[in-house]
Design a protein around this motif. Structure first.
Motif, PDB file in Angstrom:
ATOM      1  N   ALA A  24       0.844  -1.196   0.000  1.00 23.59           N
ATOM      2  CA  ALA A  24       0.000   0.000   0.000  1.00 23.59           C
ATOM      3  C   ALA A  24       0.879   1.245   0.000  1.00 23.59           C
ATOM      4  CB  ALA A  24      -0.911   0.006   1.221  1.00 23.59           C
ATOM      5  N   THR A  25       0.513   2.204  -0.827  1.00 22.46           N
ATOM      6  CA  THR A  25       1.233   3.473  -0.861  1.00 22.46           C
ATOM      7  C   THR A  25       0.261   4.603  -0.595  1.00 22.46           C
ATOM      8  OG1 THR A  25       0.929   3.668  -3.245  1.00 22.46           O
ATOM      9  CG2 THR A  25       2.974   2.641  -2.496  1.00 22.46           C
ATOM     10  N   GLN A  26       0.724   5.612   0.077  1.00 27.65           N
ATOM     11  CA  GLN A  26      -0.095   6.765   0.436  1.00 27.65           C
ATOM     12  C   GLN A  26      -0.152   7.725  -0.750  1.00 27.65           C
ATOM     13  OE1 GLN A  26      -2.525   8.821   1.582  1.00 27.65           O
ATOM     14  NE2 GLN A  26      -2.002   7.841   3.519  1.00 27.65           N
ATOM     15  N   PRO A  27      -1.348   8.002  -1.296  1.00 23.79           N
ATOM     16  CA  PRO A  27      -1.445   8.908  -2.439  1.00 23.79           C
ATOM     17  C   PRO A  27      -1.302  10.389  -2.060  1.00 23.79           C
ATOM     18  CG  PRO A  27      -3.621   8.141  -1.828  1.00 23.79           C
ATOM     19  CD  PRO A  27      -2.634   7.413  -0.943  1.00 23.79           C
ATOM     20  N   LEU A  28      -1.386  10.702  -0.770  1.00 25.03           N
ATOM     21  CA  LEU A  28      -1.282  12.087  -0.317  1.00 25.03           C
ATOM     22  C   LEU A  28       0.062  12.333   0.357  1.00 25.03           C
ATOM     23  CD1 LEU A  28      -4.775  12.476   1.406  1.00 25.03           C
ATOM     24  CD2 LEU A  28      -4.141  13.194  -0.892  1.00 25.03           C
ATOM     25  N   SER A  29       0.501  13.575   0.286  1.00 29.14           N
ATOM     26  CA  SER A  29       1.701  13.943   1.038  1.00 29.14           C
ATOM     27  C   SER A  29       1.332  14.018   2.520  1.00 29.14           C
ATOM     28  CB  SER A  29       2.223  15.309   0.564  1.00 29.14           C
ATOM     29  OG  SER A  29       1.328  16.345   0.980  1.00 29.14           O
ATOM     30  N   GLU A  32      -0.730  17.129   3.094  1.00 27.08           N
ATOM     31  CA  GLU A  32      -2.112  17.019   2.641  1.00 27.08           C
ATOM     32  C   GLU A  32      -2.930  16.145   3.591  1.00 27.08           C
ATOM     33  OE1 GLU A  32      -1.670  17.266  -2.213  1.00 27.08           O
ATOM     34  OE2 GLU A  32      -1.080  15.427  -1.183  1.00 27.08           O
TER      35      GLU A  32
END
Length: 124
Positions: A24-29, A32
């Motif tokens: 899983a990767t976080q799409p937001l910084s 954010e």
């Protein structure tokens, strides 16, 4: 990226089996993500959420003094709620004499619209 899990083979050896899931990767910084959490926390109480709804429904903004009886809480609680919503960027405020009038920001309007839309989907 293929991830693998170690499994014991029939002969006792260490075999590798592909993972069922990717990483899983976080799409937001981080910035954010923190901003979104602050926004959601700002509407995270009944008083603040109801205040935002009342203000968004008003034609030309609402004065804090108008909200006190509608919310059924003290003037101090209304003031704190409005301050938190304003700090979160969900309300603008303007001063007219000794009164402050609050209006919902476009972001608040969109957030409320999304909540309305998801409620309608749940009711189908």
């Amino acid at each position: 990226m293929d991830t693998q899990h170690a499994v014991e083979g029939a002969d006792g050896s260490d075999a590798r089996e592909p993972s069922c899931c990717g990483e899983a990767t976080q799409p937001l910084s981080e910035r954010e993500l923190a901003a979104d959490v602050r926004t959601l926390a700002a509407v995270g109480t009944e008083t603040r959420y109801e205040a935002l709804r009342l203000i968004a429904a008003s034609e030309d903004g609402a004065c804090g003094c108008e909200l006190e009886p509608a919310l059924g809480v003290s003037q101090g609680a209304v003031s704190q709620a409005l301050s938190r919503l304003h700090t979160a960027g969900l309300l603008t405020r303007r001063k007219e004499g000794r009164w402050r009038y609050y209006s919902a920001t476009p972001r608040a309007e969109r957030l409320l619209d999304v909540l309305d839309d998801t409620r309608e989907v749940d009711n189908d």
